[in-house]
Design a protein around this motif. Structure first.
Motif, short mmCIF file in Angstrom:
data_model
loop_
_atom_site.label_atom_id
_atom_site.label_comp_id
_atom_site.label_asym_id
_atom_site.label_seq_id
_atom_site.Cartn_x
_atom_site.Cartn_y
_atom_site.Cartn_z
N GLU A 240 8.93 4.90 6.28
CA GLU A 240 7.65 4.21 6.47
C GLU A 240 7.82 2.97 7.32
N ARG A 259 2.39 13.13 -0.55
CA ARG A 259 2.37 11.66 -0.59
C ARG A 259 2.15 11.00 0.77
N GLU A 261 -0.21 10.94 2.67
CA GLU A 261 -1.54 10.32 2.78
C GLU A 261 -1.56 8.89 2.27
N ASP A 262 -0.66 8.58 1.32
CA ASP A 262 -0.69 7.25 0.70
C ASP A 262 -0.31 6.16 1.70
N TRP A 263 0.49 6.51 2.72
CA TRP A 263 0.94 5.45 3.65
C TRP A 263 0.62 5.73 5.11
N LYS A 306 -12.71 10.36 0.33
CA LYS A 306 -11.61 9.93 1.21
C LYS A 306 -12.15 9.48 2.57
N HIS A 310 -11.59 5.58 3.89
CA HIS A 310 -10.85 5.26 5.11
C HIS A 310 -11.76 4.70 6.19
#
Ligand code: NDP
Length: 375
Positions: A240, A259, A261-263, A306, A310
């Motif tokens: 990341e 995961r 999508e989380d970052w 979502k 965003h």
């Protein structure tokens, strides 16, 4: 219907018209690889509608959806497409033929088909509710097929349609990218080394984008050969941070999901029209678990939440799915024949080795595509 049947039959002038059965790989229930069964007695496909064509399959290729469908994924939603009025008994989809991609030769055409004629070499990816291409013959709608690139053999061509159409759906239909608006855009592809990634890198490079992609370290040289400007090892614990240290991105194509999508959305340039498109969506899982109606509602709520979340942070969030389209394949044919895109074939299996090909794909770590040569 009778009228069409008569006229359709008049156009059938090949020896295949006499056949009633054909060789195919089928499943009779959902499950592991042992469910795959070879038969010489699969029902011969019939042209039902005037816009359909029958294709002799010369080659096919596998995609993760073939493994998923063999396991029963999406069965509820797909059965509604096959039998919208719920007339048929449970299990009526069996024996089910898997395989979405085909490169082959037109054998017969329905009344309304004028763009294709018997003998034409064509390619296509068929929607998952239709019988598949791991068979000697398959019937497709004329609007799902296109003339195959002249510069490719059947087994090379079969590697592209499904991944090309899915990538197109993500980048063009959902993401708004095109050949005339990509120049200089910074694009991140999460998962560059599989079927989708190896196609997406080449498409975006041919449109002038700057492409960064994540992959395992042993895929770096392959992806650089395909044109990737920057490769990042996704296994590094500082993934990341490494991506965050780069200039922000205009577009992200996510082939990994989970995961990410989380970052990943934090890597997009906010308030600039930047877009994140994921191919890994819970839509089919929701319909499997909750039934079609509730599954659609749940997916709609999840997606809506979502998108709004965003949007408030200044970036667009989208889901994309494979969309069959002959006209899109025409555009891909042109790019391939201009040598802007090439198929990345990792391994070719013969038709008798279909279960081995499934095991290969199921083992993961794809580097391009697994092809079945049926000729
Ligand atoms: P493949 O199986 O061809 O490739 C997957 C690739 O991802 C492999 O090269 C694998 O290599 C690599 N990989 C695995 N984990 C990661 C990670 N964390 N980060 C980066 N790379 C990773 O799949 P496809 O390219 O055909 O499809 C990609 C995804 O898109 C799949 O999840 C598929 O289900 C989905 N998809 C969705 C569609 C839709 O309609 N929504 C249609 C088509 C595909 P290695 O493990 O060695 O690193």
């Amino acid at each position: 219907a009778k009228h069409f049947e008569n006229v359709t039959c008049r156009k059938i002038n090949t020896s295949s018209a006499k056949k009633t059965v054909m060789p195919a790989w089928v499943i009779d229930r959902y499950g592991d690889n042992s469910t795959l069964r070879f038969t010489k007695g699969s029902m011969f496909p019939i042209i039902h509608y005037p816009n359909e064509v029958m294709i002799k399959v010369h080659a096919s290729s596998l995609n993760p959806i073939d493994i998923s469908m063999r396991n029963g994924y999406g069965a509820a939603a797909l059965q509604v497409r096959r039998d919208p009025l719920h007339i048929k008994a449970a299990g009526s989809e069996f024996p089910l033929i898997l395989g979405r991609d085909v490169s082959g030769v037109v054998m017969e055409t329905g009344l309304d088909v004028s763009y294709f004629k018997p003998g034409d070499e064509v390619w296509a990816a068929l929607p998952p509710w239709k019988q598949g291409t791991l068979a000697e013959f398959v019937v497709a709608s004329a609007n799902e097929i296109a003339h195959k690139p002249k510069t490719l053999s059947h087994s090379q061509a079969a590697a592209l349609p499904y991944v090309a159409l899915t990538t197109w759906s993500a980048l063009v239909n959902n993401g708004g990218l095109r050949d005339n608006n990509c120049k200089g855009k910074r694009v991140l592809i999460l998962g560059g080394s599989g079927g989708i990634g190896t196609f997406a890198i080449q498409l975006l490079k041919s449109w002038g984008a700057h492409v960064t992609t994540t992959c395992s370290e042993n895929a770096f040289s392959l992806l650089k050969d395909l044109g990737a400007d920057h490769t990042v090892n996704y296994k590094t614990p500082t993934l990341e941070k490494e991506l965050k240290d780069l200039k922000m991105f205009d577009f992200i194509l996510d082939n990994v999901g989970g995961r990410t999508e989380d970052w990943a959305l934090n890597l997009l340039k906010p308030w600039s029209g930047a877009t994140y498109v994921t191919l890994v969506t819970p839509f089919m899982l929701n319909t499997d678990r909750l039934g079609l109606a509730n599954g659609i509602v749940k997916s709609g709520i999840t997606l809506g939440n979502k998108i709004l979340k965003h949007l408030r942070q200044g970036v667009h969030y989208r889901w994309a799915i494979f969309t069959p389209s002959g006209p899109t394949l025409d555009e891909v044919t042109e790019l391939v024949d201009k040598r802007k895109i090439r198929p990345v074939v990792e391994q070719v299996f013969s038709f008798s080795q279909v279960p081995k090909a499934f095991l290969k794909l199921e083992g993961g770590h794809a580097r391009g595509k697994t092809v079945i040569d049926g000729s």
